[in-house]
Design an enzyme around this catalytic site. Structure first.
Site, PDB file in Angstrom:
ATOM      1  N   GLN A 144      50.225  18.918 -19.152  1.00 44.68           N
ATOM      2  CA  GLN A 144      50.520  19.123 -17.742  1.00 44.68           C
ATOM      3  C   GLN A 144      49.276  19.573 -16.996  1.00 44.68           C
ATOM      4  OE1 GLN A 144      53.506  22.221 -17.939  1.00 44.68           O
ATOM      5  NE2 GLN A 144      52.209  23.496 -19.181  1.00 44.68           N
TER       6      GLN A 144
ATOM      7  N   HIS B 198      62.665  37.070 -12.691  1.00 46.71           N
ATOM      8  CA  HIS B 198      62.567  37.457 -14.101  1.00 46.71           C
ATOM      9  C   HIS B 198      63.478  38.633 -14.456  1.00 46.71           C
ATOM     10  CE1 HIS B 198      58.822  35.009 -13.731  1.00 46.71           C
ATOM     11  NE2 HIS B 198      59.270  34.575 -14.898  1.00 46.71           N
TER      12      HIS B 198
ATOM     13  N   ASP C 220      63.787  29.618 -20.639  1.00 41.87           N
ATOM     14  CA  ASP C 220      63.113  29.602 -19.337  1.00 41.87           C
ATOM     15  C   ASP C 220      62.297  28.319 -19.185  1.00 41.87           C
ATOM     16  OD1 ASP C 220      62.217  30.419 -16.875  1.00 41.87           O
ATOM     17  OD2 ASP C 220      60.699  31.799 -17.640  1.00 41.87           O
TER      18      ASP C 220
ATOM     19  N   ASP D 273      54.070  31.940 -19.222  1.00 39.27           N
ATOM     20  CA  ASP D 273      53.331  32.859 -18.354  1.00 39.27           C
ATOM     21  C   ASP D 273      53.507  34.313 -18.768  1.00 39.27           C
ATOM     22  OD1 ASP D 273      55.904  33.646 -17.273  1.00 39.27           O
ATOM     23  OD2 ASP D 273      55.806  31.872 -15.992  1.00 39.27           O
TER      24      ASP D 273
ATOM     25  N   ASP E   3      57.216  22.313 -29.709  1.00 36.85           N
ATOM     26  CA  ASP E   3      58.367  21.866 -28.934  1.00 36.85           C
ATOM     27  C   ASP E   3      59.590  22.705 -29.312  1.00 36.85           C
ATOM     28  OD1 ASP E   3      59.641  19.494 -27.282  1.00 36.85           O
ATOM     29  OD2 ASP E   3      60.923  19.819 -29.022  1.00 36.85           O
ATOM     30  N   ALA E   4      60.271  23.254 -28.330  1.00 37.84           N
ATOM     31  CA  ALA E   4      61.398  24.150 -28.596  1.00 37.84           C
ATOM     32  C   ALA E   4      62.535  23.437 -29.310  1.00 37.84           C
ATOM     33  CB  ALA E   4      61.903  24.760 -27.284  1.00 37.84           C
TER      34      ALA E   4
END
Length: 543
Positions: free
Chosen positions: A256, A286, A405, A310, A364-365
């Site tokens: 990205q 959050h 998230d 983040d 990758d989740a």
């Protein structure tokens, strides 16, 4: 991808002699030409995905348009009868100039004339594709003077496909991460111009005005080199116009485009042009994401965060002294590295990514939930530096809380993380009394998308408890709690919160009429209805 136009018929004769210097040079040029042609196609598809989302649609339509244009170019090649080396040289210079500056033109179009972006995008794809479609037929007709057709076709196609293979591997793994899209395009434009210069030398005795051709080659190469030298300024010019505030961090990873801006209202994070958080109110998002499940659990010890590279969600989780370990699963190592090592960004997450209680897994989740844990990194001291999975055995113990998230489901790659299959895998990693929470887009703007997440969670055999919070940068935003046991309203929250209080929390679980539940289908891997629904609903807001 490249295609070729074959001359009709086949020349018969004695076996061909070994290729001479001219033939070798032209075949090497075919390799470069094929690599450059495919790169421009990939650059257009990547930028379209950044700007327009839905990468499957963008790459599909751009590849189709590009191949169609190449067919036009191959058909037009029949009208080039004389002075073939001169025509080839001119085509190479045009491809070099237009293809090399393609990323620049698209960036500027998106920033300064967003309404015309699609017109510019497909106009450039058609133009470059047509020029690329001329190249190989011209080379084959030049080579035909010295090589029999049987050997000619096999040799040209071999080098054509090898060039395409080389750039398809180098583009995501080396070129974009190290150079960025703008410099990558300009670099390959220079390669096309170098082929033109080489053709000028090879056929200098056949060209009518070699000095004019030389001047054109020098002018094009000088223009591309100048663009390469000021590429950062060009990108900054476009991004400053696009993001309003000054871009203080820009990074193109294989996954990205990451941009962090800073203005009067603080830092803002954009991924592929989409706002992810604004410093002025990210605490609202959050706190709403993390604390309803963490406080309701009572004493969570093991927590996982999927996405959220983040570190903001991790910051909120670490407020709980009962937490012994946090596993952050973030696909892009560039995200965790930037938010761990950049002082200004690390300040935003309170240094959470350097906590000794944190372990970072860059994979990758979906694969991680299925048991395919890949690369991990201990956070303290060297956050974001991946270590082989063999060095750290996979931990299969269930998690008390899982915070999901992810970005909104703008394409099928992200959409798979909102499917029934994904939530079934999530259930397997969740403790019997645990809670998972899922950011689920806006229940006001994308009402059907939001409730599709709830329906899909329930289809996976879990309870779905919906709530929402107002985040000024985004508007009304929604979340879904997934669990096996009923969710209970917590009586206490950690000290120091800026938004949530025990008194205001109950109102977040009440939905007014315009956000109330509506019937929705289940989002499955086989249909990905959520991506289409999301695109339709948000498209009304951002046409």
């Amino acid at each position: 991808m490249t295609t070729s136009a074959f001359p009709p018929g086949e020349v018969t004769g004695p076996p061909a002699a070994p290729p001479g210097p001219v033939e070798v040079a032209l075949l090497a040029s075919v390799f470069v030409v094929a690599a450059c042609g495919l790169l421009y196609e990939l650059a257009a598809g990547t930028l379209a995905s950044y700007v327009l989302g839905n990468s499957v649609l963008q790459f599909s339509t751009i590849i189709g348009t590009y191949l169609f244009a190449m067919g036009i170019g191959s058909w037009l090649s029949r009208y080039f009868e004389r002075q073939l080396p001169a025509h080839f040289l001119r085509v190479e210079l045009l491809v070099a100039l237009i293809g090399g500056f393609l990323p620049v033109l698209l960036f500027l179009a998106h920033a300064w004339a967003p309404g015309a972006f699609r017109l510019v995008l497909y106009g450039l794809v058609l133009l470059v594709g047509t020029l690329v479609g001329l190249e190989i037929p011209l080379v084959m007709r030049i080579l035909k003077r010295h090589v029999v057709l049987r050997d000619l076709v096999s040799q040209v196609l071999t080098f054509d496909y090898l060039g395409a293979l080389a750039v398809s591997i180098a583009f995501p793994l080396v070129l974009v991460p190290r150079l960025g899209l703008v410099r990558t395009g300009l670099l390959f434009g220079l390669l096309n111009a170098a082929v033109a210069l080489w053709a000028l030398w090879l056929f200098r005795h056949e060209l009518r005005r070699p000095l004019a051709h030389l001047a054109a080659c020098v002018a094009v190469m000088g223009t591309l080199a100048g663009g390469f030298a000021v590429a950062e300024r060009i990108t900054s010019l476009a991004e400053d116009q696009l993001y309003q505030d000054q871009a203080v961090v820009t990074h193109s990873s294989p996954i990205q485009r990451i941009v962090v801006t800073q203005g009067r209202e603080g830092h803002r994070l954009f991924l592929n042009g989409n706002l992810q958080f604004a410093e002025k109110d990210e605490y609202r998002y959050h706190e709403a994401l993390v604390h309803p499940v963490m406080a309701a659990h009572g004493g969570p010890r093991r927590v996982a965060v999927l996405g959220g590279g983040d570190g903001m969600a991790v910051r909120e989780i670490l407020r709980y002294p009962s937490v012994e370990s946090v596993t952050l699963v973030e696909l892009d190592p560039a995200m965790t590295r930037l938010f761990a090592e950049n002082p200004a960004l690390a300040r935003l997450n309170g240094g959470a990514l350097a906590s000794p209680r944190l372990r970072i897994v860059n994979t990758d989740a979906f694969q991680w939930l299925a048991g395919g844990e890949a690369a991990s990194a201990p956070a303290a001291g060297n956050a974001g530096q991946a270590a082989p999975a063999a060095a750290r055995p996979a931990d299969d113990a269930p998690f008390d809380v899982i915070v999901v998230d992810f970005p909104d489901p703008t394409n099928f790659h992200i959409g798979k993380l909102y499917t029934q299959t994904f939530y079934a895998l999530l259930d397997q990693r969740l403790a019997a009394g645990g809670y998972a929470v899922i950011q689920s887009t806006s229940p006001l703007i994308a009402r059907q998308s939001f409730w599709t997440v709830a329906t899909t969670v329930e289809a996976a055999g879990l309870r779905a408890t919906a709530y929402h919070a107002h985040v000024p940068s985004f508007g009304e935003w929604g979340f879904i709690i997934a669990s096996r046991r009923p969710w209970r309203l917590p009586s206490t929250l950690p000290e120091g919160l800026r938004f949530l209080t025990p008194e205001t929390l109950p109102a977040m679980f009440s939905f007014p009429a315009d956000m109330a539940r509506v019937p929705t289908p289940v989002n499955r891997l086989s249909n990905q209805v959520l991506v289409h629904t999301y695109e339709r609903e948000w498209g009304k807001v951002h046409p």
